[in-house]
Design an enzyme around this catalytic site. Structure first.
Site, PDB file in Angstrom:
ATOM      1  CB  THR A  73      14.439 -10.108 -19.700  1.00  0.00           C
ATOM      2  OG1 THR A  73      13.817  -9.219 -20.504  1.00  0.00           O
ATOM      3  CG2 THR A  73      13.754 -10.321 -17.896  1.00  0.00           C
ATOM      4  CG  HIS A  99      11.847 -25.380 -10.503  1.00  0.00           C
ATOM      5  ND1 HIS A  99      12.414 -26.888 -10.170  1.00  0.00           N
ATOM      6  CD2 HIS A  99      12.580 -24.620  -9.431  1.00  0.00           C
ATOM      7  CE1 HIS A  99      13.123 -26.473  -8.621  1.00  0.00           C
ATOM      8  NE2 HIS A  99      13.339 -25.393  -8.413  1.00  0.00           N
ATOM      9  NE  ARG A 131      12.212  -3.546 -22.957  1.00  0.00           N
ATOM     10  CZ  ARG A 131      12.101  -4.801 -22.966  1.00  0.00           C
ATOM     11  NH1 ARG A 131      12.893  -5.200 -22.257  1.00  0.00           N
ATOM     12  NH2 ARG A 131      11.829  -5.501 -22.991  1.00  0.00           N
TER      13      ARG A 131
END
Length: 239
Positions: free
Chosen positions: A170, A122, A185
């Site tokens: 991410t 979206h 990380r």
């Protein structure tokens, strides 16, 4: 059950039933499926959209409470969709959702409930439509994605890297590292002096592995009878 009570010929019939289901119901939904797939409980594997391509010697596992889902959702025709390489392991509950391009290279391993997506699905401000920009996800060779980890859009993970359980990836993760956390990380680097053995290294000789596994199953199931198997289904014992 503590042990498998099926006679060897019953277990072979079970394998043939699964192979028939794969040919009849899964293969027609795929752009390609390489030789020697090992697909367990394929009726719990859901495919949607195209293109979806899977290489050779894939291990694909389904489970009634953890359905495995490979989904391509896009109105565009010129997309990669989902491309899975050779000797890849996909565990129960894995979801791979592509709006553009998700590439999973050889010998990657995806643990249960891992989720990989190349889209937010979206827009941030216009939530009535998908985002206009197209992203992709790349898992290079021999990547291991831990249980319930999430790999988000636009991410590339370098070869041999391990993503810890529950991590949320991410951004890009370099090769030969271990990453964990939310957001993920790098927490350590792999020892460059240690040999890394991949699934392709271990299982690449198909004829040899077939002989070894068949011999092991015959030995393990030796002495099992049809009626003993039926009794174990009705009234399983501690043996």
């Amino acid at each position: 059950m503590i042990s498998d009570k099926r006679p060897y010929y019953i277990k072979q019939a079970w394998y043939r039933l699964q192979a028939f289901y794969v040919r009849r119901y899964l293969v027609p939904q795929l752009n390609s499926l390489g030789p020697h797939p090992y697909i367990i409980k394929p009726w719990y594997i859901e495919l949607f959209g195209a293109p979806i391509s899977i290489g050779s010697h894939v291990t694909l596992l389904g489970c009634p409470d953890k359905r495995t889902r490979l989904t391509v959702w896009s109105e565009k025709k010129d997309i990669d969709g989902i491309r899975i390489g050779d000797h890849v392991l996909i565990s129960p509950g894995v979801r791979i959702s592509a709006a553009n391009s998700i590439r999973i290279a050889d010998s990657c391993m995806l643990a249960s409930n891992a989720y990989i997506t190349d889209s937010d699905w979206h827009g941030i401000y216009d939530r009535s439509l998908p985002p206009a920009t197209r992203s992709k996800v790349v898992l290079n060779e021999n990547v291991w994605i831990g249980d319930s980890a999430i790999v988000c859009k636009g991410v590339t993970i370098g070869e041999n890297t391990i993503i810890g359980a529950g991590a949320v990836v991410t951004c890009d993760i370099p090769a030969n590292t271990v990453a964990a956390g939310n957001p993920a990380r790098v927490i350590r680097e792999l020892d460059p002096a240690r040999e890394i053995i991949t699934r392709k290294d271990r299982y690449g000789d198909t004829e040899k592995m077939t002989r070894v596994l068949a011999a092991a199953e015959k030995e393990y199931l030796k002495g099992n009878t049809f009626w003993g198997w039926i009794r174990s289904l009705i009234a399983p014992g501690r043996d």
